[in-house]
Scaffold this motif. Sequence first.
Motif, PDB file in Angstrom:
ATOM      1  N   SER A   1      -4.834   3.217   0.617  1.00 36.38           N
ATOM      2  CA  SER A   1      -4.853   3.691  -0.768  1.00 36.38           C
ATOM      3  C   SER A   1      -5.157   2.611  -1.791  1.00 36.38           C
ATOM      4  CB  SER A   1      -3.503   4.346  -1.109  1.00 36.38           C
ATOM      5  OG  SER A   1      -3.327   5.497  -0.318  1.00 36.38           O
ATOM      6  N   ILE A   2      -5.027   1.344  -1.398  1.00 37.10           N
ATOM      7  CA  ILE A   2      -5.359   0.214  -2.280  1.00 37.10           C
ATOM      8  C   ILE A   2      -6.103  -0.834  -1.467  1.00 37.10           C
ATOM      9  CG2 ILE A   2      -3.264   0.646  -3.638  1.00 37.10           C
ATOM     10  CD1 ILE A   2      -2.084  -1.967  -2.501  1.00 37.10           C
TER      11      ILE A   2
ATOM     12  N   PRO B   1      -5.033   8.465  -4.960  1.00 42.10           N
ATOM     13  CA  PRO B   1      -5.598   7.141  -4.686  1.00 42.10           C
ATOM     14  C   PRO B   1      -7.074   7.265  -4.292  1.00 42.10           C
ATOM     15  CG  PRO B   1      -3.884   7.727  -3.059  1.00 42.10           C
ATOM     16  CD  PRO B   1      -4.077   8.914  -3.946  1.00 42.10           C
TER      17      PRO B   1
ATOM     18  N   VAL C   1      -7.099   4.981  -9.413  1.00 47.15           N
ATOM     19  CA  VAL C   1      -6.480   6.306  -9.348  1.00 47.15           C
ATOM     20  C   VAL C   1      -7.478   7.346  -9.849  1.00 47.15           C
ATOM     21  CG1 VAL C   1      -4.204   5.302  -9.795  1.00 47.15           C
ATOM     22  CG2 VAL C   1      -5.479   6.324 -11.685  1.00 47.15           C
TER      23      VAL C   1
ATOM     24  N   ASP D   1       0.832  -1.203   0.000  1.00 42.49           N
ATOM     25  CA  ASP D   1       0.000   0.000   0.000  1.00 42.49           C
ATOM     26  C   ASP D   1       0.872   1.260   0.000  1.00 42.49           C
ATOM     27  OD1 ASP D   1      -2.694   1.422   0.604  1.00 42.49           O
ATOM     28  OD2 ASP D   1      -1.378   2.113   2.217  1.00 42.49           O
TER      29      ASP D   1
ATOM     30  N   ILE E   1      -6.748  -1.432  -7.567  1.00 46.34           N
ATOM     31  CA  ILE E   1      -6.169  -0.091  -7.675  1.00 46.34           C
ATOM     32  C   ILE E   1      -7.138   0.826  -8.397  1.00 46.34           C
ATOM     33  CG2 ILE E   1      -4.258   1.268  -8.661  1.00 46.34           C
ATOM     34  CD1 ILE E   1      -3.126  -0.744  -6.706  1.00 46.34           C
TER      35      ILE E   1
ATOM     36  N   MET F   1       1.671   6.617  -6.945  1.00 48.28           N
ATOM     37  CA  MET F   1       0.543   7.397  -7.463  1.00 48.28           C
ATOM     38  C   MET F   1       0.767   8.898  -7.234  1.00 48.28           C
ATOM     39  SD  MET F   1      -2.896   5.244  -6.450  1.00 48.28           S
ATOM     40  CE  MET F   1      -2.516   3.820  -5.469  1.00 48.28           C
TER      41      MET F   1
ATOM     42  N   CYS G   1       2.526   1.737  -3.459  1.00 51.09           N
ATOM     43  CA  CYS G   1       1.546   2.188  -4.464  1.00 51.09           C
ATOM     44  C   CYS G   1       1.156   3.645  -4.222  1.00 51.09           C
ATOM     45  CB  CYS G   1       0.298   1.307  -4.437  1.00 51.09           C
ATOM     46  SG  CYS G   1       0.549  -0.339  -5.133  1.00 51.09           S
ATOM     47  N   HIS G   2       0.927   3.989  -2.963  1.00 48.70           N
ATOM     48  CA  HIS G   2       0.533   5.358  -2.621  1.00 48.70           C
ATOM     49  C   HIS G   2       1.604   6.347  -3.099  1.00 48.70           C
ATOM     50  CE1 HIS G   2      -1.357   8.579  -0.187  1.00 48.70           C
ATOM     51  NE2 HIS G   2      -0.105   9.005  -0.089  1.00 48.70           N
TER      52      HIS G   2
END
Length: 276
Positions: free
Chosen positions: A75-76, A59, A106, A44, A104, A51, A47-48
């Motif tokens: 965020s995921i 996110p 965005v 997470d 996911i 993004m 990925c955050h």
Amino acid sequence: MSDIISIKTPEEIEGMRIAGRLGSEVLDYITPFVKAGVTTGELDRLCHEYMVNVQGSIPAPLNYCPPGYTPYPKSICTSVNDVICHGIPDEKVLKNGDVVNLDITVIKDGFHGDNSRMFFIGEPSQLVKRLSEVTYECMWLGIAKVKPGAHLGDIGHAIQQHAEKNGYSVVREFCGHGIGRVFHEEPQVLHYGRPGTLERMEAGMIFTIEPMINAGRRDIRHMGDGWTVKTKDRKPSAQWEHTVLVTETGYEVLTLSAGSPPPPAFITEAQAAVAA
């Protein structure tokens, strides 16, 4: 949620293409990190940061709060093994044999790009491998039904038939959904049903197709965190998701990027036959 299905303008479609590609690129980026020893919380975090810092996207799940829910804290979504959907990233360490769905979404320039993929940690069981494969086929069989004039029930029917033919069950409490500037809008896209039922598709509609398929029974149980949903019989579940545009002649998958798994052979063969 509006009761009216929005038909996207060419400008909105272009915005959705960008958001969809970015959503898929987050999955490309995180793929090498999804391995034994990593926590879902670390996935997470990575990925955050990707993004926000690399893409300049937002996110969508973070603090998302539909009616009746508490704000989603991450965020995921990371759904491991018997988690059907909405698993919250935490200190859980992924180990060899686990399977995880990373979901996911965005937001870029106000548009949402929503997709998910299955990941195997080390060597999965044959059961889990087959479940993931059939679920991927289910998603694409649903996508292949998308064209103007066809019905949303055609999508659900194709998915349900393929899942049940292989001895699996379709989760009914959650479904695909319209998407654009709003995360979840009309129509609802059921992953079961009868052909020729529900709304007719029109060019310019955009929605997700995201079947959740269980190895055992379709019954679910809600966990105490208010978000996580698991299979009642504790057997594994799988999910794949794409965001799809209805075009004048068929469909366009918006959540594709360099690292997207290729469509099943029966899809590419059917496309080649149409083009010939």
